[in-house]
Write a protein that holds these residues in place. Structure first.
Motif, PDB file in Angstrom:
ATOM      1  N   GLU A   4     -56.797  -8.217  26.446  1.00 16.03           N
ATOM      2  CA  GLU A   4     -57.572  -9.456  26.386  1.00 16.03           C
ATOM      3  C   GLU A   4     -56.650 -10.634  26.086  1.00 16.03           C
ATOM      4  N   ASN A   5     -56.930 -11.740  26.732  1.00 13.30           N
ATOM      5  CA  ASN A   5     -56.186 -12.967  26.498  1.00 13.30           C
ATOM      6  C   ASN A   5     -56.379 -13.392  25.046  1.00 13.30           C
ATOM      7  N   PRO A   6     -55.278 -13.606  24.282  1.00 12.40           N
ATOM      8  CA  PRO A   6     -55.411 -13.986  22.874  1.00 12.40           C
ATOM      9  C   PRO A   6     -56.175 -15.292  22.672  1.00 12.40           C
ATOM     10  N   ASN A   7     -56.016 -16.228  23.617  1.00  7.68           N
ATOM     11  CA  ASN A   7     -56.755 -17.489  23.492  1.00  7.68           C
ATOM     12  C   ASN A   7     -58.254 -17.284  23.668  1.00  7.68           C
ATOM     13  N   SER A   8     -58.632 -16.384  24.572  1.00  9.63           N
ATOM     14  CA  SER A   8     -60.053 -16.082  24.764  1.00  9.63           C
ATOM     15  C   SER A   8     -60.613 -15.421  23.512  1.00  9.63           C
ATOM     16  N   TRP A   9     -59.839 -14.477  22.942  1.00  9.91           N
ATOM     17  CA  TRP A   9     -60.298 -13.816  21.718  1.00  9.91           C
ATOM     18  C   TRP A   9     -60.451 -14.835  20.594  1.00  9.91           C
ATOM     19  N   ALA A  10     -59.485 -15.710  20.426  1.00 14.97           N
ATOM     20  CA  ALA A  10     -59.533 -16.705  19.356  1.00 14.97           C
ATOM     21  C   ALA A  10     -60.727 -17.637  19.527  1.00 14.97           C
ATOM     22  N   ALA A  11     -60.957 -18.089  20.741  1.00 10.41           N
ATOM     23  CA  ALA A  11     -62.089 -18.986  20.986  1.00 10.41           C
ATOM     24  C   ALA A  11     -63.407 -18.303  20.639  1.00 10.41           C
ATOM     25  N   GLU A  12     -63.542 -17.046  21.053  1.00 10.06           N
ATOM     26  CA  GLU A  12     -64.769 -16.298  20.747  1.00 10.06           C
ATOM     27  C   GLU A  12     -64.899 -16.026  19.250  1.00 10.06           C
TER      28      GLU A  12
END
Length: 192
Positions: A4-12
């Motif tokens: 998973e993209n770390p930025n996507s995880w962080a945003a979620e």
């Protein structure tokens, strides 16, 4: 290992942490009247109304959001939270000495006289508030003080609110309760 993209995880993750607080209404700000001191208004901000019953709820949510945003917490980061639970007591103690029995007396007075179910951190805050109100009165100052209900009484029913527990520790809040009662009635606060 996650792809998973770390930025996507962080945003979620931030969305979920922030979302947890969106349903909350602002914590109540209630007046606390001491008729002997009409020139100083006291308000209590009831932070114990949070889901955790603690004023630390907002702080922890903000810390998690900030740590996720700057990358200190990632999807695979274990998080261990340690706390002593006495931050408010420590901060108040640095400014105004508050004996343990005085904290208990103050939380008991708040319970019986004002209908506020609070714990020892709030008792410490209220003892300090009385001290500050007395200083303002002595100086002839008018104004308002806002203090915090930072903890609920529930976790302390078998400790700070239990006479046997207090006696076993040599804590006698009775003289301090008399001081608070006299202060509420006359505006006279003990010297020191």
């Amino acid at each position: 290992m996650t792809t998973e993209n770390p930025n996507s995880w962080a945003a979620e993750a931030i969305r979920q942490v922030e979302g947890d607080g969106r349903h909350l209404t602002p914590t109540p700000l209630r007046p606390l009247s001491l008729s002997a001191i009409p020139d100083v208004e006291i308000y209590v901000k009831d932070e114990s109304a949070h889901p955790t019953g603690s004023m630390k709820y907002r702080l922890v949510r903000a810390m998690f959001c900030e740590a996720i945003a700057r990358g200190a917490i990632r999807a695979d980061t274990p998080v261990i939270a340690a706390t002593s639970g006495a931050v408010a007591i420590a901060a108040a103690h640095l400014m105004i000495p508050v004996p343990d029995a005085a904290s208990i007396a103050a939380l008991r007075w708040l319970r019986t006289a004002a209908g506020i179910e609070a714990g020892p951190a709030t008792g410490t805050n209220f003892w300090g508030t009385c001290h500050l109100v007395a200083r303002m009165r002595e100086a002839g100052a008018r104004g308002s003080i806002v203090t915090i209900i930072g903890d609920t009484a529930d976790p302390y029913r078998n400790t700070h609110l239990d006479p046997a527990w207090m006696a076993a520790r040599g804590l006698d809040p009775t003289p301090y309760e008399a001081e608070i009662e006299r202060f509420a009635r006359t505006g006279e606060w003990p010297a020191g």
